[in-house]
Design a protein around this motif. Structure first.
Motif, short mmCIF file in Angstrom:
data_model
loop_
_atom_site.label_atom_id
_atom_site.label_comp_id
_atom_site.label_asym_id
_atom_site.label_seq_id
_atom_site.Cartn_x
_atom_site.Cartn_y
_atom_site.Cartn_z
N ALA A 213 29.71 28.97 40.33
CA ALA A 213 29.13 28.60 39.04
C ALA A 213 28.40 29.76 38.38
O ALA A 213 28.46 29.92 37.16
N ALA A 214 27.71 30.58 39.19
CA ALA A 214 26.97 31.70 38.61
C ALA A 214 27.89 32.80 38.10
O ALA A 214 27.51 33.56 37.20
N SER A 215 29.11 32.90 38.64
CA SER A 215 30.05 33.93 38.20
C SER A 215 30.76 33.55 36.91
O SER A 215 31.53 34.38 36.38
N VAL A 221 38.58 25.16 39.07
CA VAL A 221 39.21 26.08 40.02
C VAL A 221 38.46 26.00 41.35
O VAL A 221 37.23 25.92 41.38
N ARG A 222 39.18 26.04 42.44
CA ARG A 222 38.58 25.94 43.77
C ARG A 222 37.75 27.20 44.06
O ARG A 222 38.22 28.32 43.85
N PRO A 223 36.51 27.04 44.52
CA PRO A 223 35.68 28.23 44.79
C PRO A 223 36.26 29.06 45.94
O PRO A 223 36.75 28.52 46.94
N PHE A 224 36.20 30.36 45.77
CA PHE A 224 36.62 31.29 46.82
C PHE A 224 35.42 32.17 47.15
O PHE A 224 35.02 33.01 46.34
N PRO A 225 34.79 32.00 48.33
CA PRO A 225 33.56 32.74 48.64
C PRO A 225 33.81 34.24 48.71
O PRO A 225 34.88 34.71 49.10
N SER A 226 32.79 34.99 48.37
CA SER A 226 32.84 36.45 48.48
C SER A 226 32.52 36.86 49.92
O SER A 226 32.23 36.04 50.79
N ARG A 227 32.55 38.18 50.15
CA ARG A 227 32.31 38.67 51.51
C ARG A 227 30.90 38.37 52.01
O ARG A 227 30.74 37.97 53.18
N PRO A 228 29.82 38.55 51.21
CA PRO A 228 28.48 38.20 51.74
C PRO A 228 28.37 36.72 52.12
O PRO A 228 27.76 36.39 53.15
#
Length: 311
Positions: A213-215, A221-228
């Motif tokens: 949501a913050a991006s 669209v299904r969220p895709f987590p970042s590396r952190p």
């Protein structure tokens, strides 16, 4: 009349008030000295009522004194100064993230020392197979393990409470920025963060949703987590599973089980320190996404071209 001092008779036609022989005042005359207060009528002093405590009001008094900062100036049409505005949500989120960072650093250090104490205890177990141990060294090992075995969980608990507070605020800000509504209620989120096996998925999924949501990505669209976020999620799952295994292993009382418990406690402390360090990274990453403000150490000022030309 006879004088009371000398006892002589007074001749007829004497002074009448004083003895003609010795000069003493004759009977029937008495001088009384009085003060001015004695001539006033005596009145009983009013009786003081006992102390009944501070004054009480049936409602909140409407009278008060003007605060000096808000006192209106003579002739000021605006009246008293307006109260300061409430702090922005971004500032509150940053303050919570800063407190979380300090607690996470403390937790990581305490867990690191606790891991070193467990490692020392395991080394002493290996050495004690064929020789006697020093009482001083054994006492230091027990003191380190016992002390930091209490301090590290207490610090981890405080860090977890502040992390939940930050998580709730970050979720609200992210939902408001994206114009959506969180899928989980606050109660469901709290239960999912502390109750196994829900705790394996709910915290990581919530972080991924906040990042999505913050991006500014589409809500469908299904969220895709970042590396952190993925790194924190993986370390969190390993820590939860390892903690449950350590608790179950603690019910065994055999010699090998005690040695295995020392190893499990060591790895639990190591993973807890890693989770605390990754918590600092992921909360800083998401806070920057939710509250994009200039850092105090890297501010830059841009002067408009029109202002330069005019000068």
């Amino acid at each position: 009349m006879t004088c009371p001092r000398c006892g002589r008779e007074q001749p007829p036609g004497g002074s009448g008030r004083f003895c003609v022989h010795c000069g003493r005042v004759l009977g029937g005359v008495r001088w009384v000295a009085t003060t001015p207060e004695a001539t006033r009528p005596r009145t009983s002093a009013p009786r003081r009522a006992p102390y009944a405590g501070p004054p009480r009001y049936r409602s909140i008094p409407r009278w008060s004194l003007w605060p000096w900062a808000a006192r209106p100036e003579p002739g000021d049409p605006d009246g008293p100064l307006a109260p300061p505005p409430p702090p922005a949500p971004d500032d509150a989120l940053r303050a919570t993230a800063d407190l979380l960072r300090r607690l996470a650093v403390t937790t990581a250090l305490l867990c690191g020392v606790a891991a070193l104490g467990e490692a020392l205890r395991y080394v002493l177990l290996l050495v004690s197979r064929d020789r006697a141990l020093s009482g001083v060294l054994l006492g230091w090992s027990d003191a380190i393990v016992g002390l930091f075995g209490l301090l590290a969980p207490a610090a981890a608990l405080a860090t977890g409470v502040v992390f939940l507070r930050w998580l709730l605020r970050a979720r609200e800000i992210a939902a408001e920025a994206s114009g959506t509504r969180p899928w989980r209620s606050a109660r469901m989120l709290l239960v999912g963060c502390v109750l196994p096996p829900l705790t394996l998925t709910v915290p990581g999924a919530t972080l991924a949703e906040i990042e999505h949501a913050a991006s500014g990505r589409p809500a469908d669209v299904r969220p895709f987590p970042s590396r952190p976020v993925l790194a924190w999620w993986a370390a969190w799952v390993v820590g939860v599973v390892l903690g449950l295994v350590t608790v179950v292993q603690g019910f065994a009382d055999s010699t090998q089980a005690l040695a295995d418990g020392v190893v499990l406690h060591f790895w639990s402390d190591v993973v807890a320190a890693v989770v605390a360090w990754l918590t600092i990274r992921v909360t800083a990453h998401l806070t920057e996404l939710l509250a994009p403000v200039l850092r105090a150490s890297g501010r830059s000022y841009v002067v408009p071209r029109a202002t330069v030309d005019a000068g």
